[in-house]
Design a protein around this motif. Structure first.
Motif, PDB file in Angstrom:
ATOM      1  N   MET A  63       0.809  -1.216   0.000  1.00 42.10           N
ATOM      2  CA  MET A  63       0.000   0.000   0.000  1.00 42.10           C
ATOM      3  C   MET A  63       0.848   1.275   0.000  1.00 42.10           C
ATOM      4  SD  MET A  63      -2.806  -1.467  -0.273  1.00 42.10           S
ATOM      5  CE  MET A  63      -4.059  -0.246  -0.093  1.00 42.10           C
ATOM      6  N   GLN A  64       2.150   1.120  -0.085  1.00 40.14           N
ATOM      7  CA  GLN A  64       3.017   2.305  -0.055  1.00 40.14           C
ATOM      8  C   GLN A  64       2.955   3.142  -1.331  1.00 40.14           C
ATOM      9  OE1 GLN A  64       4.221   3.411   2.906  1.00 40.14           O
ATOM     10  NE2 GLN A  64       2.870   1.697   3.405  1.00 40.14           N
ATOM     11  N   PHE A  65       2.202   2.698  -2.317  1.00 33.71           N
ATOM     12  CA  PHE A  65       2.002   3.519  -3.513  1.00 33.71           C
ATOM     13  C   PHE A  65       1.352   4.852  -3.166  1.00 33.71           C
ATOM     14  CE2 PHE A  65      -1.924   1.112  -3.138  1.00 33.71           C
ATOM     15  CZ  PHE A  65      -2.895   2.075  -3.377  1.00 33.71           C
ATOM     16  N   TYR A  66       0.644   4.907  -2.032  1.00 28.86           N
ATOM     17  CA  TYR A  66       0.046   6.176  -1.602  1.00 28.86           C
ATOM     18  C   TYR A  66       1.105   7.260  -1.417  1.00 28.86           C
ATOM     19  CZ  TYR A  66      -4.617   4.255  -0.676  1.00 28.86           C
ATOM     20  OH  TYR A  66      -5.865   3.687  -0.788  1.00 28.86           O
ATOM     21  N   ALA A  67       2.317   6.872  -1.073  1.00 27.51           N
ATOM     22  CA  ALA A  67       3.386   7.840  -0.845  1.00 27.51           C
ATOM     23  C   ALA A  67       4.115   8.234  -2.129  1.00 27.51           C
ATOM     24  CB  ALA A  67       4.388   7.293   0.169  1.00 27.51           C
ATOM     25  N   ASP A  68       3.790   7.592  -3.234  1.00 26.67           N
ATOM     26  CA  ASP A  68       4.435   7.934  -4.501  1.00 26.67           C
ATOM     27  C   ASP A  68       3.991   9.310  -4.973  1.00 26.67           C
ATOM     28  OD1 ASP A  68       5.728   5.500  -4.555  1.00 26.67           O
ATOM     29  OD2 ASP A  68       4.254   4.554  -5.884  1.00 26.67           O
ATOM     30  N   PRO A  69       4.895  10.080  -5.572  1.00 24.46           N
ATOM     31  CA  PRO A  69       4.507  11.382  -6.131  1.00 24.46           C
ATOM     32  C   PRO A  69       3.417  11.207  -7.199  1.00 24.46           C
ATOM     33  CG  PRO A  69       6.889  11.168  -6.062  1.00 24.46           C
ATOM     34  CD  PRO A  69       6.319   9.810  -5.748  1.00 24.46           C
ATOM     35  N   GLY A  78       6.813  11.179  -1.171  1.00 29.45           N
ATOM     36  CA  GLY A  78       7.824  10.253  -1.673  1.00 29.45           C
ATOM     37  C   GLY A  78       8.078   9.188  -0.620  1.00 29.45           C
ATOM     38  N   ARG A  79       8.323   7.976  -1.057  1.00 30.46           N
ATOM     39  CA  ARG A  79       8.501   6.865  -0.117  1.00 30.46           C
ATOM     40  C   ARG A  79       9.710   7.021   0.780  1.00 30.46           C
ATOM     41  NH1 ARG A  79       6.564   1.235  -2.949  1.00 30.46           N
ATOM     42  NH2 ARG A  79       4.967   2.142  -4.265  1.00 30.46           N
ATOM     43  N   GLU A  80      10.724   7.723   0.338  1.00 28.13           N
ATOM     44  CA  GLU A  80      11.911   7.901   1.187  1.00 28.13           C
ATOM     45  C   GLU A  80      11.599   8.737   2.418  1.00 28.13           C
ATOM     46  OE1 GLU A  80      15.381   9.207  -0.867  1.00 28.13           O
ATOM     47  OE2 GLU A  80      15.182   7.665  -2.411  1.00 28.13           O
ATOM     48  N   GLU A  81      10.673   9.671   2.287  1.00 27.35           N
ATOM     49  CA  GLU A  81      10.340  10.568   3.394  1.00 27.35           C
ATOM     50  C   GLU A  81       9.071  10.170   4.142  1.00 27.35           C
ATOM     51  OE1 GLU A  81       9.784  15.352   4.272  1.00 27.35           O
ATOM     52  OE2 GLU A  81       9.995  14.660   2.219  1.00 27.35           O
ATOM     53  N   TRP A  82       8.132   9.495   3.461  1.00 26.43           N
ATOM     54  CA  TRP A  82       6.823   9.227   4.041  1.00 26.43           C
ATOM     55  C   TRP A  82       6.478   7.740   4.022  1.00 26.43           C
ATOM     56  CZ3 TRP A  82       4.855  13.227   6.489  1.00 26.43           C
ATOM     57  CH2 TRP A  82       5.251  14.509   6.094  1.00 26.43           C
ATOM     58  N   PHE A  83       5.823   7.292   5.105  1.00 27.27           N
ATOM     59  CA  PHE A  83       5.319   5.934   5.228  1.00 27.27           C
ATOM     60  C   PHE A  83       3.810   6.026   5.433  1.00 27.27           C
ATOM     61  CE2 PHE A  83       4.018   2.397   7.988  1.00 27.27           C
ATOM     62  CZ  PHE A  83       4.395   1.326   7.183  1.00 27.27           C
ATOM     63  N   CYS A  84       3.035   5.235   4.708  1.00 29.57           N
ATOM     64  CA  CYS A  84       1.575   5.251   4.813  1.00 29.57           C
ATOM     65  C   CYS A  84       1.108   4.013   5.587  1.00 29.57           C
ATOM     66  CB  CYS A  84       0.946   5.277   3.421  1.00 29.57           C
ATOM     67  SG  CYS A  84      -0.860   5.262   3.482  1.00 29.57           S
ATOM     68  N   PRO A  85       0.698   4.186   6.860  1.00 26.73           N
ATOM     69  CA  PRO A  85       0.225   3.034   7.634  1.00 26.73           C
ATOM     70  C   PRO A  85      -1.262   2.733   7.461  1.00 26.73           C
ATOM     71  CG  PRO A  85       0.463   4.922   9.061  1.00 26.73           C
ATOM     72  CD  PRO A  85       0.906   5.352   7.693  1.00 26.73           C
ATOM     73  N   GLY A  86      -2.010   3.626   6.782  1.00 22.82           N
ATOM     74  CA  GLY A  86      -3.433   3.367   6.622  1.00 22.82           C
ATOM     75  C   GLY A  86      -4.159   4.512   5.951  1.00 22.82           C
ATOM     76  N   VAL A  87      -5.474   4.379   5.900  1.00 20.95           N
ATOM     77  CA  VAL A  87      -6.326   5.404   5.308  1.00 20.95           C
ATOM     78  C   VAL A  87      -7.454   5.742   6.269  1.00 20.95           C
ATOM     79  CG1 VAL A  87      -5.822   4.772   2.912  1.00 20.95           C
ATOM     80  CG2 VAL A  87      -7.753   3.724   4.075  1.00 20.95           C
ATOM     81  N   VAL A  88      -7.970   6.950   6.111  1.00 20.70           N
ATOM     82  CA  VAL A  88      -9.144   7.406   6.844  1.00 20.70           C
ATOM     83  C   VAL A  88     -10.138   7.884   5.793  1.00 20.70           C
ATOM     84  CG1 VAL A  88     -10.065   9.092   8.478  1.00 20.70           C
ATOM     85  CG2 VAL A  88      -7.766   8.155   8.818  1.00 20.70           C
ATOM     86  N   SER A  89     -11.267   7.205   5.696  1.00 20.64           N
ATOM     87  CA  SER A  89     -12.284   7.577   4.699  1.00 20.64           C
ATOM     88  C   SER A  89     -11.677   7.722   3.312  1.00 20.64           C
ATOM     89  CB  SER A  89     -12.989   8.874   5.119  1.00 20.64           C
ATOM     90  OG  SER A  89     -13.585   8.733   6.384  1.00 20.64           O
TER      91      SER A  89
END
Length: 109
Positions: free
Chosen positions: A10-16, A25-36
């Motif tokens: 699910m880390q595609f959420y952090a892709d530009p 960007g994945r180097e700077e951000w990690f996506c642990p989930g979604v809200v709505s």
């Protein structure tokens, strides 16, 4: 929150995203989930949790990207399992999660 089996995929959420107001960007951000359907992110260098509050546009089109908490534990206790849950989700007080939080004394004032 994503489970351990799916979080990596699910880390595609952090892709530009071309045309996005906020550059991630994945180097700077990690996506642990979604809200709505909008992802929230942990800054890998600071541990701070950021999210896209509801503005009436899709999250990636929003210029509003706000820091919710200095760390994930605080984010979870205050925003997911605490008094800021309604602000985060826009849910109604009669929903089951609100009832659970009330029973645990976590809804706040």
């Amino acid at each position: 929150m994503f489970d351990a089996a799916t979080v990596d995929s699910m880390q595609f959420y952090a892709d530009p995203v071309d045309g996005a107001e906020v550059n991630l960007g994945r180097e700077e951000w990690f996506c642990p989930g979604v809200v709505s359907d909008a992802p929230f992110f942990v800054n890998r260098s600071t541990g701070a949790v950021w999210y896209f509050p509801e503005t009436g546009v899709e999250w990636w089109k929003s210029a509003v990207f706000e820091r919710a908490a200095d760390g994930f534990t605080t984010f979870f206790l205050e925003w997911v399992a605490g008094p800021r849950y309604t602000h985060l989700t826009g849910s109604q007080a009669e929903e089951q999660w609100h009832e659970l939080l009330s029973g645990l004394g976590r809804r706040g004032g």
